[in-house]
Design a protein around this motif. Structure first.
Motif, PDB file in Angstrom:
ATOM      1  N   VAL A 198       0.822  -1.214   0.000  1.00 14.03           N
ATOM      2  CA  VAL A 198       0.000   0.000   0.000  1.00 14.03           C
ATOM      3  C   VAL A 198       0.852   1.258   0.000  1.00 14.03           C
ATOM      4  O   VAL A 198       0.393   2.326  -0.416  1.00 14.03           O
ATOM      5  N   ARG A 199       2.100   1.157   0.432  1.00 10.13           N
ATOM      6  CA  ARG A 199       2.990   2.322   0.446  1.00 10.13           C
ATOM      7  C   ARG A 199       3.608   2.592  -0.927  1.00 10.13           C
ATOM      8  O   ARG A 199       4.243   3.618  -1.128  1.00 10.13           O
ATOM      9  N   ALA A 200       3.445   1.666  -1.853  1.00  8.24           N
ATOM     10  CA  ALA A 200       4.059   1.806  -3.174  1.00  8.24           C
ATOM     11  C   ALA A 200       3.200   2.661  -4.091  1.00  8.24           C
ATOM     12  O   ALA A 200       1.971   2.723  -3.951  1.00  8.24           O
ATOM     13  N   SER A 201       3.866   3.295  -5.037  1.00  4.83           N
ATOM     14  CA  SER A 201       3.168   4.117  -6.022  1.00  4.83           C
ATOM     15  C   SER A 201       2.531   3.257  -7.108  1.00  4.83           C
ATOM     16  O   SER A 201       1.502   3.615  -7.681  1.00  4.83           O
ATOM     17  N   ALA A 202       3.175   2.139  -7.430  1.00  7.98           N
ATOM     18  CA  ALA A 202       2.689   1.235  -8.477  1.00  7.98           C
ATOM     19  C   ALA A 202       3.251  -0.149  -8.220  1.00  7.98           C
ATOM     20  O   ALA A 202       4.175  -0.334  -7.417  1.00  7.98           O
ATOM     21  N   ILE A 203       2.694  -1.116  -8.928  1.00  8.71           N
ATOM     22  CA  ILE A 203       3.113  -2.510  -8.775  1.00  8.71           C
ATOM     23  C   ILE A 203       3.799  -2.968 -10.056  1.00  8.71           C
ATOM     24  O   ILE A 203       3.390  -2.607 -11.160  1.00  8.71           O
ATOM     25  N   VAL A 204       4.845  -3.750  -9.896  1.00 11.19           N
ATOM     26  CA  VAL A 204       5.535  -4.347 -11.035  1.00 11.19           C
ATOM     27  C   VAL A 204       5.347  -5.856 -10.956  1.00 11.19           C
ATOM     28  O   VAL A 204       5.687  -6.480  -9.948  1.00 11.19           O
ATOM     29  N   THR A 205       4.793  -6.413 -12.012  1.00 10.46           N
ATOM     30  CA  THR A 205       4.580  -7.853 -12.070  1.00 10.46           C
ATOM     31  C   THR A 205       5.282  -8.415 -13.296  1.00 10.46           C
ATOM     32  O   THR A 205       5.087  -7.913 -14.404  1.00 10.46           O
ATOM     33  N   VAL A 206       6.079  -9.433 -13.094  1.00 10.15           N
ATOM     34  CA  VAL A 206       6.820 -10.065 -14.184  1.00 10.15           C
ATOM     35  C   VAL A 206       5.903 -11.047 -14.898  1.00 10.15           C
ATOM     36  O   VAL A 206       5.252 -11.876 -14.246  1.00 10.15           O
ATOM     37  N   PRO A 207       5.816 -10.990 -16.225  1.00 12.28           N
ATOM     38  CA  PRO A 207       4.949 -11.919 -16.963  1.00 12.28           C
ATOM     39  C   PRO A 207       5.567 -13.311 -17.052  1.00 12.28           C
ATOM     40  O   PRO A 207       6.154 -13.686 -18.050  1.00 12.28           O
ATOM     41  N   VAL A 208       5.433 -14.073 -15.984  1.00 14.85           N
ATOM     42  CA  VAL A 208       6.039 -15.406 -15.920  1.00 14.85           C
ATOM     43  C   VAL A 208       5.017 -16.478 -16.287  1.00 14.85           C
ATOM     44  O   VAL A 208       3.857 -16.190 -16.577  1.00 14.85           O
ATOM     45  N   ASN A 209       5.460 -17.715 -16.251  1.00  9.70           N
ATOM     46  CA  ASN A 209       4.594 -18.864 -16.491  1.00  9.70           C
ATOM     47  C   ASN A 209       3.462 -18.871 -15.451  1.00  9.70           C
ATOM     48  O   ASN A 209       3.739 -18.960 -14.249  1.00  9.70           O
ATOM     49  N   PRO A 210       2.201 -18.800 -15.882  1.00  5.19           N
ATOM     50  CA  PRO A 210       1.088 -18.780 -14.917  1.00  5.19           C
ATOM     51  C   PRO A 210       1.076 -20.000 -14.009  1.00  5.19           C
ATOM     52  O   PRO A 210       0.584 -19.943 -12.883  1.00  5.19           O
ATOM     53  N   GLY A 211       1.627 -21.102 -14.492  1.00  2.79           N
ATOM     54  CA  GLY A 211       1.637 -22.313 -13.696  1.00  2.79           C
ATOM     55  C   GLY A 211       2.775 -22.387 -12.705  1.00  2.79           C
ATOM     56  O   GLY A 211       2.804 -23.256 -11.842  1.00  2.79           O
ATOM     57  N   PHE A 212       3.738 -21.460 -12.826  1.00  2.39           N
ATOM     58  CA  PHE A 212       4.859 -21.453 -11.884  1.00  2.39           C
ATOM     59  C   PHE A 212       5.434 -20.039 -11.850  1.00  2.39           C
ATOM     60  O   PHE A 212       6.340 -19.707 -12.596  1.00  2.39           O
ATOM     61  N   GLY A 213       4.868 -19.223 -10.983  1.00  2.00           N
ATOM     62  CA  GLY A 213       5.232 -17.816 -10.958  1.00  2.00           C
ATOM     63  C   GLY A 213       6.227 -17.430  -9.893  1.00  2.00           C
ATOM     64  O   GLY A 213       6.520 -16.247  -9.708  1.00  2.00           O
ATOM     65  N   SER A 214       6.767 -18.397  -9.170  1.00  2.56           N
ATOM     66  CA  SER A 214       7.675 -18.092  -8.070  1.00  2.56           C
ATOM     67  C   SER A 214       9.067 -17.721  -8.583  1.00  2.56           C
ATOM     68  O   SER A 214       9.713 -18.508  -9.280  1.00  2.56           O
ATOM     69  N   LEU A 215       9.512 -16.518  -8.241  1.00  2.00           N
ATOM     70  CA  LEU A 215      10.853 -16.067  -8.618  1.00  2.00           C
ATOM     71  C   LEU A 215      11.723 -15.938  -7.383  1.00  2.00           C
ATOM     72  O   LEU A 215      11.284 -15.425  -6.350  1.00  2.00           O
ATOM     73  N   ASN A 216      12.959 -16.373  -7.502  1.00  3.78           N
ATOM     74  CA  ASN A 216      13.941 -16.121  -6.466  1.00  3.78           C
ATOM     75  C   ASN A 216      14.149 -14.616  -6.347  1.00  3.78           C
ATOM     76  O   ASN A 216      14.068 -13.885  -7.332  1.00  3.78           O
ATOM     77  N   LEU A 217      14.426 -14.134  -5.149  1.00  2.00           N
ATOM     78  CA  LEU A 217      14.609 -12.703  -4.917  1.00  2.00           C
ATOM     79  C   LEU A 217      15.654 -12.101  -5.849  1.00  2.00           C
ATOM     80  O   LEU A 217      15.418 -11.080  -6.507  1.00  2.00           O
ATOM     81  N   ALA A 218      16.815 -12.733  -5.919  1.00  2.11           N
ATOM     82  CA  ALA A 218      17.889 -12.205  -6.760  1.00  2.11           C
ATOM     83  C   ALA A 218      17.522 -12.239  -8.236  1.00  2.11           C
ATOM     84  O   ALA A 218      17.934 -11.371  -9.005  1.00  2.11           O
ATOM     85  N   GLN A 219      16.731 -13.239  -8.641  1.00  3.91           N
ATOM     86  CA  GLN A 219      16.283 -13.292 -10.036  1.00  3.91           C
ATOM     87  C   GLN A 219      15.404 -12.099 -10.358  1.00  3.91           C
ATOM     88  O   GLN A 219      15.510 -11.497 -11.440  1.00  3.91           O
TER      89      GLN A 219
END
Length: 236
Positions: free
Chosen positions: A115-136
């Motif tokens: 809620v403190r953010a101005s906007a959201i960034v979402t990576v268009p990943v595989n809908p079936g596996f959307g988990s990204l490592n932090l560093a990735q």
């Protein structure tokens, strides 16, 4: 984890980013595991600032992008990494202070952070596996940031130590080849000669030739025109 912080710092420094802010690192700070994982990006860790909470970490920023999946209960702009970093570059050029907010490796960002953010960034990943490592995720954002400042053309011709051949050199090589093919009676029937010559010329103009390529082809044409050579054999 220290390892995730180190890997994130390495990803940042790969693309020229150096201002890292940490919110209550789980294993304390400084962390030797982070230094080991940073692998050459230690300066990012050396200058890292540590805060007790998210509010303090982003207090001086004018725009904050939160990297998270699209929340269903909040109304916010949702951008791709490319669009977010393009916008960030314009905002920074206008004098704003911009940050990108990342969550914990295991649970991501909480709603109270988003809620403190101005906007959201979402990576268009595989809908079936959307988990990204932090560093990735850091790497993806840093790469898109770098692209907004990088003038590298999308395609280059790597010529090694050679240079791209001048058009006149290619033309002389084609004329040499055409002349030898005329002598060999290659162009038959005669009325097809213009189109056959045009096809040959197009063949050598289609991809850039280097000056070394032209010299090699001239040597090949000459060798074929002169025919087999007698090789002297060593005595004994």
């Amino acid at each position: 984890m220290g390892e995730n912080i180190g890997a994130a710092a390495r990803a940042m420094w790969n693309f020229g980013l150096s201002r890292l802010r940490l919110v209550a690192p789980r294993d304390g700070w400084p962390n030797p595991a982070a230094v080991a994982m940073a692998s050459g990006a230690g300066r990012v860790l050396d200058d890292a600032r540590v805060f007790d909470d998210t509010e303090a970490a982003i207090a001086d920023l004018t725009t904050v992008y939160a990297t998270t999946v699209r929340p269903r209960e909040l109304t916010k702009r949702v951008l791709t990494p490319e669009a977010a970093m393009r916008e960030a570059a314009a905002r920074i050029a206008g004098g704003e202070r911009v940050g990108v907010l990342y969550g914990r490796e295991r649970t991501g960002l909480e709603n109270e952070d988003v809620v403190r953010a101005s906007a959201i960034v979402t990576v268009p990943v595989n809908p079936g596996f959307g988990s990204l490592n932090l560093a990735q995720c850091v790497l993806l954002m840093a790469y898109e940031w770098r692209r907004t400042h990088d003038a590298t053309p999308p395609e280059l011709l790597a010529t090694g130590r050679s240079e791209v051949a001048a058009a006149e050199d290619v033309a002389r090589m084609v004329a040499h080849l055409t002349g030898e093919l005329d002598r060999a009676g290659f162009f038959w029937p005669e009325h097809k000669r213009p189109s056959m010559v045009a096809n040959l010329e197009n063949l050598f103009r289609r991809a850039p030739l280097t000056d070394q390529d032209v010299r090699t082809l001239r040597g090949v044409i000459r060798a074929l025109a002169e025919g087999p050579r007698e090789r002297s054999r060593p005595e004994g």
